[in-house]
Enzyme design. Structure first.
Site, PDB file in Angstrom:
ATOM      1  N   LYS A  13       0.844  -1.212   0.000  1.00 30.18           N
ATOM      2  CA  LYS A  13       0.000   0.000   0.000  1.00 30.18           C
ATOM      3  C   LYS A  13       0.875   1.256   0.000  1.00 30.18           C
ATOM      4  O   LYS A  13       0.680   2.159  -0.804  1.00 30.18           O
ATOM      5  CB  LYS A  13      -0.929   0.010   1.231  1.00 30.18           C
ATOM      6  N   ARG A  88      -9.745   0.818   8.952  1.00 29.82           N
ATOM      7  CA  ARG A  88      -9.318  -0.546   9.237  1.00 29.82           C
ATOM      8  C   ARG A  88     -10.377  -1.309  10.017  1.00 29.82           C
ATOM      9  O   ARG A  88     -10.174  -2.474  10.363  1.00 29.82           O
ATOM     10  CB  ARG A  88      -8.065  -0.496  10.092  1.00 29.82           C
TER      11      ARG A  88
HETATM   12  P1  AP5 Z   1       4.821  -1.651   1.920  1.00 31.34           P
HETATM   13  O1  AP5 Z   1       4.515  -0.810   0.738  1.00 31.34           O
HETATM   14  O2  AP5 Z   1       5.581  -1.056   3.049  1.00 31.34           O
HETATM   15  O3  AP5 Z   1       3.497  -2.381   2.394  1.00 31.34           O
HETATM   16  P2  AP5 Z   1       2.267  -1.809   3.213  1.00 31.34           P
HETATM   17  O4  AP5 Z   1       1.044  -2.425   2.634  1.00 31.34           O
HETATM   18  O5  AP5 Z   1       2.341  -0.336   3.303  1.00 31.34           O
HETATM   19  O6  AP5 Z   1       2.567  -2.514   4.604  1.00 31.34           O
HETATM   20  P3  AP5 Z   1       2.519  -1.952   6.072  1.00 31.34           P
HETATM   21  O7  AP5 Z   1       3.289  -2.926   6.921  1.00 31.34           O
HETATM   22  O8  AP5 Z   1       2.929  -0.526   6.135  1.00 31.34           O
HETATM   23  O9  AP5 Z   1       1.016  -2.080   6.348  1.00 31.34           O
HETATM   24  P4  AP5 Z   1       0.291  -2.077   7.637  1.00 31.34           P
HETATM   25  O10 AP5 Z   1      -1.057  -1.808   7.165  1.00 31.34           O
HETATM   26  O11 AP5 Z   1       0.452  -3.280   8.472  1.00 31.34           O
HETATM   27  O12 AP5 Z   1       1.060  -0.936   8.490  1.00 31.34           O
HETATM   28  P5  AP5 Z   1       0.676   0.555   8.820  1.00 31.34           P
HETATM   29  O13 AP5 Z   1       1.910   1.344   8.790  1.00 31.34           O
HETATM   30  O14 AP5 Z   1      -0.492   1.009   8.027  1.00 31.34           O
HETATM   31  O15 AP5 Z   1       5.643  -2.940   1.376  1.00 31.34           O
HETATM   32  C1  AP5 Z   1       6.120  -3.935   2.269  1.00 31.34           C
HETATM   33  C2  AP5 Z   1       7.462  -4.481   1.761  1.00 31.34           C
HETATM   34  O16 AP5 Z   1       7.260  -5.140   0.514  1.00 31.34           O
HETATM   35  C3  AP5 Z   1       8.520  -3.391   1.486  1.00 31.34           C
HETATM   36  O17 AP5 Z   1       9.768  -3.892   1.808  1.00 31.34           O
HETATM   37  C4  AP5 Z   1       8.392  -3.124  -0.025  1.00 31.34           C
HETATM   38  O18 AP5 Z   1       9.609  -2.708  -0.577  1.00 31.34           O
HETATM   39  C5  AP5 Z   1       7.986  -4.495  -0.556  1.00 31.34           C
HETATM   40  N1  AP5 Z   1       7.072  -4.425  -1.694  1.00 31.34           N
HETATM   41  C6  AP5 Z   1       6.077  -3.520  -1.883  1.00 31.34           C
HETATM   42  N2  AP5 Z   1       5.420  -3.762  -3.030  1.00 31.34           N
HETATM   43  C7  AP5 Z   1       6.023  -4.868  -3.559  1.00 31.34           C
HETATM   44  C8  AP5 Z   1       5.800  -5.621  -4.751  1.00 31.34           C
HETATM   45  N3  AP5 Z   1       4.823  -5.279  -5.608  1.00 31.34           N
HETATM   46  N4  AP5 Z   1       6.591  -6.695  -4.985  1.00 31.34           N
HETATM   47  C9  AP5 Z   1       7.565  -7.043  -4.111  1.00 31.34           C
HETATM   48  N5  AP5 Z   1       7.838  -6.351  -2.974  1.00 31.34           N
HETATM   49  C10 AP5 Z   1       7.071  -5.286  -2.708  1.00 31.34           C
HETATM   50  O19 AP5 Z   1       0.160   0.423  10.317  1.00 31.34           O
HETATM   51  C11 AP5 Z   1       1.058   0.085  11.365  1.00 31.34           C
HETATM   52  C12 AP5 Z   1       0.302   0.004  12.668  1.00 31.34           C
HETATM   53  O20 AP5 Z   1      -0.261   1.287  12.999  1.00 31.34           O
HETATM   54  C13 AP5 Z   1      -0.898  -0.959  12.693  1.00 31.34           C
HETATM   55  O21 AP5 Z   1      -0.511  -2.299  12.943  1.00 31.34           O
HETATM   56  C14 AP5 Z   1      -1.719  -0.358  13.832  1.00 31.34           C
HETATM   57  O22 AP5 Z   1      -1.174  -0.693  15.083  1.00 31.34           O
HETATM   58  C15 AP5 Z   1      -1.536   1.139  13.616  1.00 31.34           C
HETATM   59  N6  AP5 Z   1      -2.575   1.668  12.718  1.00 31.34           N
HETATM   60  C16 AP5 Z   1      -2.387   2.189  11.462  1.00 31.34           C
HETATM   61  N7  AP5 Z   1      -3.545   2.557  10.915  1.00 31.34           N
HETATM   62  C17 AP5 Z   1      -4.507   2.274  11.833  1.00 31.34           C
HETATM   63  C18 AP5 Z   1      -5.920   2.393  11.845  1.00 31.34           C
HETATM   64  N8  AP5 Z   1      -6.595   2.871  10.769  1.00 31.34           N
HETATM   65  N9  AP5 Z   1      -6.587   1.994  12.948  1.00 31.34           N
HETATM   66  C19 AP5 Z   1      -5.935   1.510  14.017  1.00 31.34           C
HETATM   67  N10 AP5 Z   1      -4.607   1.344  14.087  1.00 31.34           N
HETATM   68  C20 AP5 Z   1      -3.899   1.719  12.991  1.00 31.34           C
END
Ligand code: AP5
Ligand code: MG
Length: 209
Positions: A13, A88
């Site tokens: 994402k 979420r």
């Molecule tokens: P990346 O692009 O970083 O993936 P992502 O989907 O952004 O993954 P996240 O881990 O950031 O998602 P998340 O939803 O768990 O975390 P968030 O920060 O939102 O890609 C991942 C890896 O793969 C990278 O190394 C990249 O290079 C590689 N990659 C990307 N695309 C690729 C491809 N096509 N092919 C191969 N490799 C690829 O949330 C973190 C925490 O914050 C949550 O757990 C929660 O505690 C809190 N939080 C955030 N939002 C909320 C909410 N709305 N409500 C409550 N708590 C929340």
């Protein structure tokens, strides 16, 4: 254009959002990035959410909704935005509908095995929050991000146990949003499995940008 990026952890994402906001000239609003910046700044919000995020659980709905409502009320979000990682929960989706009408929800589809592979190899910059995968890139200097010179680190929630918890939380609390938005005819499914360039290409085709 007002878009939501929905999908399991590590689905790409953030990777797509960084490129898509340039094409659409809208802000990238990532609740995860906002929380991580607050943790780094040791602000009141950061101290409140650190343990929750490190454990892979969700921050409470009220706190998260208030942050997003504030971000969407700013001038730069007037003509659109990409919401990455929000909503979420059904509660968050209902709250969002109360203050903004989303045009589309991109559903990133990726199997669990690929999630583990991607998050296991992710390195994140402590200064600017950018990230990459060790299979696809290598910094010029070990442990240092090329673009801003910040320190590269492994997110605490990218530990194995935290990833398992995040997947469980995704299945229980976030995946129901797929049906929720499909019924509203807002969902656009994207195969998140191919390389980043191909995922970007299918996004461009879908949205004519
Ligand atoms: P990346 O692009 O970083 O993936 P992502 O989907 O952004 O993954 P996240 O881990 O950031 O998602 P998340 O939803 O768990 O975390 P968030 O920060 O939102 O890609 C991942 C890896 O793969 C990278 O190394 C990249 O290079 C590689 N990659 C990307 N695309 C690729 C491809 N096509 N092919 C191969 N490799 C690829 O949330 C973190 C925490 O914050 C949550 O757990 C929660 O505690 C809190 N939080 C955030 N939002 C909320 C909410 N709305 N409500 C409550 N708590 C929340
Ligand atoms: Mg992300």
């Amino acid at each position: 254009m007002k878009l939501v990026f929905l999908g399991p952890p590590g689905a790409g994402k953030g990777t797509l959002a960084v490129k898509a906001v340039v094409l659409l000239t809208v802000p990238h609003i990532s609740t995860g990035n906002i929380f991580r910046a607050a943790i780094a700044a040791k602000s009141e919000l950061g101290l409140k959410v650190k343990a929750i995020i490190d454990a892979g659980k969700l921050v409470d709905d009220e706190t998260t909704v208030a942050l997003v409502k504030d971000a969407l009320g700013r001038e730069d979000a007037r003509n659109g935005y990409i919401l990455d990682g929000f909503p979420r929960t059904i509660f968050q989706a209902e709250a969002l509908a109360g203050f903004s009408a989303v045009d589309n929800v991109i559903n990133f589809d990726l199997p669990d095995a690929s999630v583990l592979e991607r998050l296991g190899g992710r390195r994140t910059c402590r200064t600017c929050g950018a990230n990459f995968h060790i299979l696809f890139g290598k910094p010029k200097q070990d442990g240092v991000w090329d673009s801003c010179g910040g320190e590269l680190y492994i997110r605490d929630d990218d530990r194995k146990e935290a990833i398992a918890e995040r997947l469980e939380v995704y299945r229980e609390q976030t995946a129901p949003l797929i049906d929720y938005y499909r019924k509203k005819r807002l969902l656009v499914d994207v195969d998140a499995g191919p390389a980043p360039e191909q995922v970007l290409e299918s996004f461009r085709k879908n949205f004519g940008v």
